[in-house]
Design a protein around this motif. Structure first.
Motif, PDB file in Angstrom:
ATOM      1  N   ARG A  89       0.828  -1.211   0.000  1.00 17.27           N
ATOM      2  CA  ARG A  89       0.000   0.000   0.000  1.00 17.27           C
ATOM      3  C   ARG A  89       0.865   1.265   0.000  1.00 17.27           C
TER       4      ARG A  89
ATOM      5  N   ARG B 129       7.345  -6.571  -6.265  1.00 14.46           N
ATOM      6  CA  ARG B 129       7.271  -7.632  -5.267  1.00 14.46           C
ATOM      7  C   ARG B 129       8.641  -8.013  -4.710  1.00 14.46           C
TER       8      ARG B 129
ATOM      9  N   ARG C 105      -3.081 -13.411 -10.945  1.00 15.43           N
ATOM     10  CA  ARG C 105      -1.875 -12.794 -11.492  1.00 15.43           C
ATOM     11  C   ARG C 105      -0.810 -13.868 -11.697  1.00 15.43           C
TER      12      ARG C 105
HETATM   13  O1   DC Z   1      -4.051  -7.024   2.752  1.00 12.74           O
HETATM   14  P1   DC Z   1      -4.315  -5.699   2.048  1.00 12.74           P
HETATM   15  O2   DC Z   1      -5.761  -5.468   1.708  1.00 12.74           O
HETATM   16  O3   DC Z   1      -3.715  -4.550   2.782  1.00 12.74           O
HETATM   17  O4   DC Z   1      -3.535  -5.836   0.637  1.00 12.74           O
HETATM   18  C1   DC Z   1      -3.656  -4.849  -0.363  1.00 12.74           C
HETATM   19  C2   DC Z   1      -3.242  -5.428  -1.702  1.00 12.74           C
HETATM   20  O5   DC Z   1      -1.848  -5.747  -1.666  1.00 12.74           O
HETATM   21  C3   DC Z   1      -3.939  -6.715  -2.125  1.00 12.74           C
HETATM   22  O6   DC Z   1      -4.988  -6.472  -3.019  1.00 12.74           O
HETATM   23  C4   DC Z   1      -2.861  -7.532  -2.800  1.00 12.74           C
HETATM   24  C5   DC Z   1      -1.562  -6.919  -2.385  1.00 12.74           C
HETATM   25  N1   DC Z   1      -0.722  -7.804  -1.568  1.00 12.74           N
HETATM   26  C6   DC Z   1       0.071  -8.714  -2.217  1.00 12.74           C
HETATM   27  O7   DC Z   1       0.033  -8.808  -3.447  1.00 12.74           O
HETATM   28  N2   DC Z   1       0.922  -9.493  -1.501  1.00 12.74           N
HETATM   29  C7   DC Z   1       0.972  -9.425  -0.168  1.00 12.74           C
HETATM   30  N3   DC Z   1       1.819 -10.214   0.505  1.00 12.74           N
HETATM   31  C8   DC Z   1       0.125  -8.516   0.521  1.00 12.74           C
HETATM   32  C9   DC Z   1      -0.724  -7.723  -0.202  1.00 12.74           C
END
Ligand code: DC
Length: 221
Positions: free
Chosen positions: A37, A107, A185
């Motif tokens: 985020r 990532r 994805r």
């Molecule tokens: O858990 P959250 O709603 O705060 O996560 C927001 C977005 O971040 C979620 O749509 C996917 C991404 N996310 C991710 O791809 N990998 C993670 N380990 C945590 C979150």
């Protein structure tokens, strides 16, 4: 270190539950979604579109994201020296986050930071790819889920309590779209790790879920 991985879709209650379990057992809670985020916030502030992969990756690779904990033990996300906790919980940031989290370079940087935390502390880490990628060797993995309607109702309640005007069907649609993106994805999609324990919280109260997780973790320890 003894690490616990918690994965599941948006709104399943991962952060609420993980925070409470961490407190009960003396673990460090790591909310990985807030790191993604923070990156999404930086992209919004830079005026970028999620579809602009090259620019999004360039901006994210140049960012410094770290975690701190306040006096109450609450996690704070630091973006280039600024505490951005107050700005990352909006629907706009949530949708941008899910859209940019599909990019490999975005990532890689965060996965490295998350793995480092797992070597330093006993962590309860929540996200989407913790059991399948970040902490593949964690001795306890939980896949926490609930129906999309239940998750939308919880989010609706949270927002209306804050005085935000919103619509339950729109929230559910957003949740379904986000699930689809996160689960389909190419890189590290959300899925239940083979050795993860499934907990469906649709018909469970918070304390019930917390107690169930505490029991699972204590049994494994
Ligand atoms: O858990 P959250 O709603 O705060 O996560 C927001 C977005 O971040 C979620 O749509 C996917 C991404 N996310 C991710 O791809 N990998 C993670 N380990 C945590 C979150």
């Amino acid at each position: 270190m003894f690490n616990v991985a918690i994965d599941g879709p948006a709104g399943a209650g991962k952060s609420t539950i993980a925070k409470m379990v961490a407190k009960k057992l003396g673990f460090t809670y790591v909310d990985t979604g807030s790191m993604y985020r923070a990156m999404a916030l930086a992209c919004i502030r830079a005026g970028l579109k999620a579809s602009d992969e090259v620019e999004v990756c360039k901006v994210c690779e140049g960012l410094d994201v770290s975690l701190e904990y306040d006096e109450n033990g609450a996690q704070q996300v630091i973006l280039n020296g600024e505490n951005v906790n107050a700005y990352i919980r909006t629907e706009e940031v949530g949708n941008m986050t899910s859209a940019i989290a599909v990019y490999g370079p975005v990532r890689e940087k965060l996965v490295e930071l998350q793995r480092k935390l797992g070597t330093k502390y006993d962590v309860i880490m929540d996200g989407r790819d913790i059991g399948t990628c970040v902490l593949k060797d964690a001795p306890v993995k939980i896949y926490l889920t609930a129906s999309s309607r239940t998750r939308a109702e919880r989010r609706y309640k949270e927002l209306t309590e804050k005085g935000v005007d919103c619509n339950l069907d729109d929230i559910e649609k957003d949740i379904i779209d986000r699930d689809y993106r996160d689960m389909n994805r190419e890189i590290s999609p959300l899925k239940q790790a083979e050795d993860a324990i499934l907990v469906d919280s649709s018909n469970m109260g918070i304390d019930e879920v917390v107690n169930e997780l505490v029991r699972i973790i204590e049994e494994a320890r």
